[in-house]
Design a protein around this motif. Structure first.
Motif, short mmCIF file in Angstrom:
data_model
loop_
_atom_site.label_atom_id
_atom_site.label_comp_id
_atom_site.label_asym_id
_atom_site.label_seq_id
_atom_site.Cartn_x
_atom_site.Cartn_y
_atom_site.Cartn_z
N VAL A 53 38.11 -59.56 -26.54
CA VAL A 53 38.18 -61.03 -26.58
C VAL A 53 38.23 -61.60 -25.17
CG1 VAL A 53 39.58 -63.00 -27.31
CG2 VAL A 53 39.27 -61.05 -28.86
N LEU A 54 39.05 -61.01 -24.31
CA LEU A 54 39.16 -61.47 -22.93
C LEU A 54 37.80 -61.44 -22.24
CD1 LEU A 54 41.09 -62.22 -20.50
CD2 LEU A 54 41.10 -59.78 -19.98
N ALA A 55 37.09 -60.33 -22.35
CA ALA A 55 35.77 -60.21 -21.72
C ALA A 55 34.79 -61.21 -22.32
CB ALA A 55 35.25 -58.78 -21.87
N GLY A 56 34.82 -61.37 -23.63
CA GLY A 56 33.93 -62.33 -24.28
C GLY A 56 34.18 -63.76 -23.82
N CYS A 57 35.45 -64.11 -23.66
CA CYS A 57 35.80 -65.47 -23.24
C CYS A 57 35.30 -65.76 -21.82
CB CYS A 57 37.31 -65.66 -23.29
SG CYS A 57 37.98 -65.78 -24.96
N VAL A 100 31.74 -56.45 -27.00
CA VAL A 100 31.75 -57.58 -26.08
C VAL A 100 30.41 -58.30 -26.12
CG1 VAL A 100 31.89 -58.28 -23.65
CG2 VAL A 100 33.48 -56.56 -24.54
N ALA A 101 29.33 -57.52 -26.09
CA ALA A 101 27.99 -58.12 -26.13
C ALA A 101 27.80 -58.94 -27.40
CB ALA A 101 26.93 -57.02 -26.04
N THR A 117 32.54 -59.57 -36.22
CA THR A 117 33.82 -58.92 -35.93
C THR A 117 34.89 -59.98 -35.72
OG1 THR A 117 33.49 -58.89 -33.53
CG2 THR A 117 32.60 -57.01 -34.80
N ILE A 118 36.14 -59.58 -35.86
CA ILE A 118 37.23 -60.54 -35.65
C ILE A 118 37.24 -61.00 -34.19
CG2 ILE A 118 38.92 -58.69 -35.26
CD1 ILE A 118 39.50 -62.25 -36.73
N GLU A 119 36.89 -60.10 -33.27
CA GLU A 119 36.85 -60.49 -31.85
C GLU A 119 35.78 -61.55 -31.61
OE1 GLU A 119 38.63 -56.52 -32.31
OE2 GLU A 119 36.64 -57.28 -32.86
N ALA A 120 34.60 -61.36 -32.18
CA ALA A 120 33.52 -62.34 -32.03
C ALA A 120 33.89 -63.67 -32.68
CB ALA A 120 32.23 -61.79 -32.62
N ARG A 121 34.56 -63.62 -33.80
CA ARG A 121 34.96 -64.86 -34.47
C ARG A 121 35.98 -65.62 -33.63
NH1 ARG A 121 34.27 -61.45 -39.10
NH2 ARG A 121 36.47 -60.86 -39.21
#
Length: 219
Positions: A53-57, A100-101, A117-121
């Motif tokens: 999540v951190l990297a995605g943000c 992350v991608a 995924t929950i992280e992407a959401r």
């Protein structure tokens, strides 16, 4: 923030800052706010991988194209590819790169990719939350000014007798897009926050229209 996140946070900020352009609506402060939003959501979803999540943000806008660019819908895909390459060079955990991608690629409204995924959401919701509330309002008019968009229709700001046109009138963007965001949130926690922030925008819109209509007619 645990030690792993603390270790990666400054490196991710450095990557994002190096790619920053001149768009004040998508600057480093925007990324910090998206991460703060995501941190609130993570409290409700402890099963999510916070590093992903951190990297995605921080890397979701690594490639940021103007709203009127014909390749705008491809920006998140290009950002995902660039992020994957740069993270690999920094020895980011390889088993997390694809996640992350996906979070980066699916965050975009214009790309229309469903977060799986929950992280992407969480990343998508966190980014969209920054389009709502007081800061979202400022970003709306900042972007409209950069694109040469009028504040509102001179005679019909509520679009009672015309079609909404956000490309011509900044105020229309509240109804054409921002008002739809709470219903499109991917998490229940994001939806609650979005509804509260949307209320601020609706109150502003109503006050704006009251003042706009009160302007004296030309003699």
């Amino acid at each position: 923030m645990n030690s792993l996140l603390s270790s990666w946070h400054p490196r991710l900020v450095a990557l994002a800052t190096a790619a920053q352009g001149m768009d004040g609506a998508h600057d480093t402060n925007h990324l910090h706010r998206v991460w703060r939003n995501a941190s609130l959501l993570l409290d409700d979803y402890p099963e999510a991988d916070a590093l992903i999540v951190l990297a995605g943000c921080y890397l979701h806008d690594l490639v940021n194209l103007p709203k009127n660019d014909p390749e705008r819908h491809l920006a998140s895909r290009k950002a995902a590819l660039l992020a994957s390459r740069q993270l690999a060079e920094l020895d980011f955990p390889p088993n997390k790169l694809s996640a992350v991608a996906h979070a980066i690629e699916s965050h975009s409204f214009s790309a229309g990719i469903r977060p799986e995924t929950i992280e992407a959401r969480i990343v998508q919701d966190a980014d969209r939350l920054d389009a709502l509330g007081a800061v979202g309002l400022a970003r709306l008019f900042y972007t409209a000014g950069r694109m040469g968009t009028a504040l509102a229709h001179a005679d019909d700001p509520m679009a009672l007798h015309r079609d909404l046109d956000e490309k011509a009138y900044a105020l229309d963007h509240i109804d054409t897009k921002l008002a739809t965001l709470p219903g499109k949130m991917q998490t229940a926690a994001g939806r609650r926050l979005a509804e509260n922030r949307l209320n601020e925008l609706i109150a502003f819109r109503d006050n704006f229209i009251a003042e706009w209509a009160a302007s004296p007619a030309a003699p």
